[in-house]
Design an enzyme around this catalytic site. Structure first.
Site: not given
Length: 162
Positions: A11, A72-75, A102, A113
């Site tokens: 995004d 990067g979390n929501g993605e 692993h 960010r």
């Protein structure tokens, strides 16, 4: 592992870093495939870009994917909604390496960010150059998750009262 096909989706918060990663991957002999955003739009929404990158990665065995946004979390969450996708949040070289080694992760999420360009590129390099270990203990865990994804039946909890 040179010449990897790498699908990328981002995004607005990951847009500029995605462009830098694409150039870096090209210079490293890989084949980056841009799944959007194709222009900077502060009002865009990450799910479409990340789901597209994950869908294309899963449909192309042997390829990898990178999804980017602010954290990067929501993605990473969006990419993991795609059946068969294993996307890890990579916030260091070690987490990127372990995601491949692993977990046989085909995708990583990176926060645009959260890192300098140099840091992000070292994370990307670790991800695309680390092979899956093929260790049986790791494969068993992946198989358990795949079975849950297929059946929606949770595995038994060891030691739990029936």
């Amino acid at each position: 592992m040179s010449g990897m096909r790498v699908y990328l989706g981002a995004d607005h918060a990951g847009y500029e870093l995605k462009r830098q990663i694409i150039e870096h991957l090209k210079q490293s002999g890989h084949q980056p495939i841009d799944c959007g955003a194709f222009s900077y739009d502060v009002d865009d929404e990450y799910p479409a870009f990340c789901i597209t990158a994950a869908t294309r990665t899963v449909a192309d065995p042997g390829s990898l994917g990178i999804v980017l946004g602010g954290s990067g979390n929501g993605e990473q969450i969006a990419a993991n909604k795609v059946v068969g996708a294993r996307c890890a949040l990579a916030w260091s070289v070690e987490t990127a390496r372990l995601a491949r080694e692993h977990n046989n992760a085909q995708l990583i999420g990176i926060g645009g960010r959260m890192h300098t360009v140099a840091e992000a590129l070292t994370i990307v390099d670790a991800f695309v150059t680390t092979p899956w270990s093929e260790a049986q203990r790791h494969q068993r865990r992946i198989d358990i998750l795949a079975e849950f994804e297929r059946t929606h039946q949770a595995p038994p909890v060891p030691g739990a009262q029936a």
